[in-house]
Design an enzyme around this catalytic site. Structure first.
Site, PDB file in Angstrom:
ATOM      1  N   LYS A  38      41.157 -39.828  41.063  1.00  0.00           N
ATOM      2  CA  LYS A  38      39.990 -40.575  40.601  1.00  0.00           C
ATOM      3  C   LYS A  38      38.917 -40.700  41.691  1.00  0.00           C
ATOM      4  O   LYS A  38      37.735 -40.827  41.392  1.00  0.00           O
ATOM      5  CB  LYS A  38      40.401 -41.983  40.152  1.00  0.00           C
ATOM      6  CG  LYS A  38      41.530 -42.073  39.144  1.00  0.00           C
ATOM      7  CD  LYS A  38      41.105 -41.636  37.769  1.00  0.00           C
ATOM      8  CE  LYS A  38      42.046 -42.069  36.646  1.00  0.00           C
ATOM      9  NZ  LYS A  38      43.418 -41.560  36.680  1.00  0.00           N
TER      10      LYS A  38
HETATM   11  C1  LIG Z   1      44.168 -41.113  35.655  1.00  0.00           C
HETATM   12  C2  LIG Z   1      45.373 -40.331  35.961  1.00  0.00           C
HETATM   13  C3  LIG Z   1      45.880 -39.387  35.059  1.00  0.00           C
HETATM   14  C4  LIG Z   1      45.276 -39.156  33.698  1.00  0.00           C
HETATM   15  O1  LIG Z   1      43.986 -38.583  33.768  1.00  0.00           O
HETATM   16  P1  LIG Z   1      43.005 -38.665  32.493  1.00  0.00           P
HETATM   17  O2  LIG Z   1      41.685 -38.189  32.988  1.00  0.00           O
HETATM   18  O3  LIG Z   1      42.990 -40.099  32.084  1.00  0.00           O
HETATM   19  O4  LIG Z   1      43.589 -37.784  31.443  1.00  0.00           O
HETATM   20  C5  LIG Z   1      46.963 -38.650  35.462  1.00  0.00           C
HETATM   21  N1  LIG Z   1      47.548 -38.816  36.659  1.00  0.00           N
HETATM   22  C6  LIG Z   1      47.091 -39.713  37.557  1.00  0.00           C
HETATM   23  C7  LIG Z   1      47.786 -39.867  38.856  1.00  0.00           C
HETATM   24  C8  LIG Z   1      45.991 -40.504  37.235  1.00  0.00           C
HETATM   25  O5  LIG Z   1      45.532 -41.391  38.126  1.00  0.00           O
END
Ligand SMILES: *Cc1c(COP(=O)(O)O)cnc(C)c1O
Length: 468
Positions: free
Chosen positions: A112
């Site tokens: 993120k």
């Molecule tokens: C947010 C997240 C996901 C999922 O990603 P999306 O964009 O919501 O599909 C998967 N793995 C981790 C470690 C995350 O932080």
């Protein structure tokens, strides 16, 4: 570049307003009015660029109607200079044609950061120019919250309120949100699931009087700026593995469908991607949909990969918009039906079109642990459970395909110590910059899973007065 709502009745926006708006006023999500298109020669000319330079070139067509290319280059360079690996998103080889892309070298050690660190700086830039303030209101299943908090802490024109499901995120995840000593940051533990948190955020965005008074804005992946920032690492990996003269495919651990949707965007821009493998945990609504066409809601169950404990994937609406030939009112009708009946209807020919690009598979917790063990034994890589779902899906669905496939390592294994210990018998150490985390003082507020309770708390903290 102009942006249009997937539900067709909110005003078109330019990038700066889009950034501050998040969810469209008709409840839809913004998407570009058209896809910028890169030719084979354009892609070849991007090979060998640093991550930051590549990001500037890819983002320019999306933002440069409102931010100059010079300012953009400066913002992007500052953003990725703060990452802790010189390659920013390094690739590792797992097997002849399979690779792992590490997306955990930002401040909160999950992918993120790649978008949110940029988002924080874009907010600063645009708000300073417009002389405005915003309130970021977001729901997190674990990783978005800390990444949003890190991206916005101590920024003058931003307040941040993050909702997370009480008791359903890991200790490290929670502490990354609750130990930040910044005046503009509030962590709210909601007595409910992630879907409850997400529903509350949506409801408060739909409360237009409150939304306007609080200057609400979104940092979760309903904000287009996040999606666009995530396009960069798909292109970066693909160019290194021979694109555009070769197809490169990806396996993505999926929850809210934001990350894998960014890969879809890269394809729409002309990057030769043949297949996108979606990995889910036991909360497998997307796997059921892409394998059988059945999109029906079931309850959310906790798993070893909490950041994917989601049933209703917000960003799926962006794909649905394209699958329905960009007919906004039709999207609005189907989403309303989905909300009312718990079932989404899609015609067989449209499903087939989606299945040409997307395939999906589900890994149980047991499959996830087995993958973590197998990969560690074969390669020495310690995977976190989310990354293990990516690698496990890749191994299940790649077959004899000779195009390279890249699994996304979306979090550092130290973020999920209990799962790593369960799989391997030991824990991965936290990177040095997070050494203080387990001893720092926590600060959070527990509230019921009711939109009104959250609204009243936010209003009081912002000193807005009462809302009926
Ligand atoms: C947010 C997240 C996901 C999922 O990603 P999306 O964009 O919501 O599909 C998967 N793995 C981790 C470690 C995350 O932080």
């Amino acid at each position: 570049m102009r942006y249009v709502s997937t539900r067709g009745s909110a005003p078109d926006l330019a990038f700066d307003d889009l950034l501050l708006t998040g969810l469209a006023r008709d409840g839809g999500l913004y998407v570009p009015a058209e896809w910028p298109s890169f030719t084979l020669a354009d892609w070849r000319a991007l090979r060998g660029l640093s991550y930051a330079d590549l990001a500037t070139r890819l983002l320019a067509p999306y933002v440069c109607s409102t931010i100059s290319e010079e300012d953009l280059a400066d913002i992007v360079a500052k953003t990725y200079a703060g990452f802790r690996h010189p390659a920013v998103a390094p690739l590792k080889q797992l097997d002849t044609n399979s690779y792992l892309m590490e997306l955990f070298h930002g401040p909160t050690i999950a992918f993120k950061d790649y978008a949110l660190q940029l988002l924080g700086r874009l907010f600063d830039h645009v708000l300073a120019k417009q002389g405005k303030r915003v309130t970021i209101l977001g729901a997190t299943s674990g990783d978005t919250g800390s990444a949003a908090i890190e991206a916005c802490r101590d920024r003058d024109a931003v307040d941040v309120f993050i909702l997370y499901p009480h008791g359903r995120v890991s200790d490290v995840q929670r502490r990354q949100m609750t130990t930040v000593p910044a005046k503009n940051v509030r962590a709210i533990a909601v007595e409910g699931t992630f879907d409850d948190c997400q529903d509350i955020v949506k409801e408060l965005f739909a409360d237009l009087a409150f939304r306007d008074a609080a200057h609400l804005s979104a940092a979760n992946s309903i904000n287009w700026a996040r999606i666009v920032a995530q396009i960069v690492y798909y292109v970066y990996a693909a160019l290194q593995l021979g694109a555009p003269d070769r197809h490169v495919n990806f396996a993505v651990p999926t929850g809210n469908f934001g990350n894998v949707f960014a890969a879809y965007c890269a394809k729409r821009m002309g990057l030769p991607i043949d297949r996108l493998v979606i990995g889910t945990n036991r909360n497998d609504i997307l796997t059921r949909f892409f394998t059988t066409g059945d999109m029906s809601i079931a309850g959310v169950e906790p798993s070893l990969s909490p950041s994917m404990d989601i049933q209703v994937s917000s960003n799926f609406e962006r794909l649905l918009f394209d699958l329905l030939e960009r007919d906004g009112p039709e999207v609005a009708r189907r989403i309303a039906e989905f909300r009312a009946t718990g079932k989404l209807h899609l015609e067989a020919d449209r499903l087939k079109r989606a299945q040409r690009l997307f395939s999906a598979t589900q890994l149980s917790d047991e499959d996830t642990l087995t993958t973590m063990r197998r990969v560690y034994e074969q390669t020495g890589e310690i995977l976190d459970p989310h990354s293990a779902i990516a690698v496990g899906s890749l191994q299940r669905l790649q077959g004899n395909d000779r195009d390279p496939m890249v699994a996304l390592a979306c979090a550092h294994p130290a973020k999920f110590p209990a799962a790593v210990r369960q799989a391997l018998g030991f824990e991965a150490p936290l990177p040095p910059h997070l050494g203080h985390l387990m001893n720092a003082k926590e600060r959070f507020t527990v509230l019921p899973a009711k939109a009104a309770a959250i609204r009243d708390y936010v209003s009081a903290e912002l000193r807005l007065g009462a809302f009926a």
